[in-house]
Design a protein around this motif. Sequence first.
Motif, PDB file in Angstrom:
ATOM      1  N   PHE A  62      36.654  14.330  47.294  1.00  0.00           N
ATOM      2  CA  PHE A  62      35.200  14.177  47.285  1.00  0.00           C
ATOM      3  C   PHE A  62      34.906  12.681  47.281  1.00  0.00           C
ATOM      4  O   PHE A  62      35.104  12.005  46.270  1.00  0.00           O
ATOM      5  CB  PHE A  62      34.585  14.861  46.059  1.00  0.00           C
ATOM      6  CG  PHE A  62      34.718  16.353  46.086  1.00  0.00           C
ATOM      7  CD1 PHE A  62      33.717  17.141  46.631  1.00  0.00           C
ATOM      8  CD2 PHE A  62      35.861  16.965  45.586  1.00  0.00           C
ATOM      9  CE1 PHE A  62      33.841  18.524  46.663  1.00  0.00           C
ATOM     10  CE2 PHE A  62      35.996  18.338  45.624  1.00  0.00           C
ATOM     11  CZ  PHE A  62      34.982  19.133  46.168  1.00  0.00           C
ATOM     12  N   ALA A  88      29.682  12.746  43.512  1.00  0.00           N
ATOM     13  CA  ALA A  88      31.016  13.128  43.975  1.00  0.00           C
ATOM     14  C   ALA A  88      31.859  13.645  42.813  1.00  0.00           C
ATOM     15  O   ALA A  88      32.589  14.630  42.945  1.00  0.00           O
ATOM     16  CB  ALA A  88      31.696  11.931  44.633  1.00  0.00           C
ATOM     17  N   LYS A 138      30.742  17.171  41.897  1.00  0.00           N
ATOM     18  CA  LYS A 138      31.246  18.142  42.872  1.00  0.00           C
ATOM     19  C   LYS A 138      32.726  18.428  42.616  1.00  0.00           C
ATOM     20  O   LYS A 138      33.181  19.577  42.679  1.00  0.00           O
ATOM     21  CB  LYS A 138      31.061  17.603  44.289  1.00  0.00           C
ATOM     22  CG  LYS A 138      29.635  17.626  44.805  1.00  0.00           C
ATOM     23  CD  LYS A 138      29.267  19.022  45.269  1.00  0.00           C
ATOM     24  CE  LYS A 138      27.919  19.023  45.979  1.00  0.00           C
ATOM     25  NZ  LYS A 138      27.548  20.386  46.457  1.00  0.00           N
ATOM     26  N   PHE A 198      30.891  23.408  49.171  1.00  0.00           N
ATOM     27  CA  PHE A 198      31.651  22.159  49.241  1.00  0.00           C
ATOM     28  C   PHE A 198      32.007  21.686  50.658  1.00  0.00           C
ATOM     29  O   PHE A 198      32.574  20.603  50.811  1.00  0.00           O
ATOM     30  CB  PHE A 198      32.956  22.305  48.428  1.00  0.00           C
ATOM     31  CG  PHE A 198      32.747  22.663  46.990  1.00  0.00           C
ATOM     32  CD1 PHE A 198      32.096  21.790  46.132  1.00  0.00           C
ATOM     33  CD2 PHE A 198      33.201  23.878  46.499  1.00  0.00           C
ATOM     34  CE1 PHE A 198      31.910  22.112  44.788  1.00  0.00           C
ATOM     35  CE2 PHE A 198      33.020  24.207  45.170  1.00  0.00           C
ATOM     36  CZ  PHE A 198      32.366  23.334  44.305  1.00  0.00           C
ATOM     37  N   SER A 226      30.804  18.194  51.581  1.00  0.00           N
ATOM     38  CA  SER A 226      31.057  17.074  50.668  1.00  0.00           C
ATOM     39  C   SER A 226      32.531  16.837  50.396  1.00  0.00           C
ATOM     40  O   SER A 226      32.886  15.908  49.665  1.00  0.00           O
ATOM     41  CB  SER A 226      30.340  17.319  49.335  1.00  0.00           C
ATOM     42  OG  SER A 226      30.743  18.561  48.765  1.00  0.00           O
ATOM     43  N   SER A 227      33.404  17.656  50.967  1.00  0.00           N
ATOM     44  CA  SER A 227      34.820  17.531  50.646  1.00  0.00           C
ATOM     45  C   SER A 227      35.673  17.407  51.899  1.00  0.00           C
ATOM     46  O   SER A 227      35.239  17.738  53.015  1.00  0.00           O
ATOM     47  CB  SER A 227      35.288  18.746  49.830  1.00  0.00           C
ATOM     48  OG  SER A 227      35.261  19.918  50.650  1.00  0.00           O
TER      49      SER A 227
END
Length: 347
Positions: free
Chosen positions: A200, A218, A221, A244, A247-248
């Motif tokens: 992240f 981050a 998450k 996710f 964002s990952s």
Amino acid sequence: MKKIKKYIIMALAGVMVLSFAGCNMIERTPESIQKTVLAKVGDKKITKGDVDKALKQYLDQYKQQYGEDFEKKDELKEQLKNMRKQYLESLVDQEVLLKNKEALGVEIDDEEIQKEVDQQIDSFKKQIGSDDKYEEYLKSIGYDSDSIVEELKKQLVSQKIVNKIVEGVEVTDEDVENNYNDNKSTYTTKAGADVTHLLFAPAKDANGNAVEGGDAAAKAKADAARAKAVSGTSLKDLSTSAEFKDSSKYEELGRVSFENSGMVKEFEDAFKVLPANQVSEVVKTQFGYHIIVNTKVYPNDEVKPLDDTLKGTIKSQLLQQKQQDAYKDKVQELKDNMKVKLYEDKL
């Protein structure tokens, strides 16, 4: 014998034409420059024109990429000189062999050579599509239907001479075992793990600057994803989940050594103490926040056994090297016993 072929073709002819392949007060003409003698092998002169003919397809590529005056470009001069030097040495070696074929006990059957040449040409014509296209190709590389025959004959005869030089070269089981024992580190896979991770990274703006609150977001998450991973969801599935996926970033790094892993310190410190299939704590590095899972751990160094497959590989490598050494030694011996002169300053 095939293992040495690629090396020998370069060492002999410079190019296999059917592979798919300043202070002068009076300026010299291009024709005069091409007649410059770059080497002598006995009474045989090798000119710049001979070298450039072998290099024609490559020189044409330079011309197309850099223009007609590519020879004058400073950034290309050293590269062109080195390339010509390499091919000049190849042509010299070929001529040395051809002049010594009788002394080496090589008998040439002209009919057999002609048959092999005809087969090569017929095969290439079929690949290229038509006689007209074949003639066009020959022209593009500086040959015609007669000169290509002579060139191929020289190459085939040269290869037969090489075969004669290396025919007695062999590799024993003892050679293989000694090489294996002397190079065990080459056949050793260090202790490590099959590593996967989910990253992240903090958000950044269009200029690459950190966005306010991006680091905390981050981290949050990553914490949420770790909780799901501990509950049994795989990192790969988490990376494609609605929560996710934007964002990952998921990666399977394969087997990574515990020693000199190449990873940043924080990541290395975390994965090398992680039992198999256990989810790590969230690990912060310069790249962001990671969740790590080792899918398999290899606690000890593993030495590949000297089985039949590895024996075959080592034997092939040693044979190729021995053949190359035998070839180079013989060519040098022949050169020492005849008049060979290179004029590299004229390249």
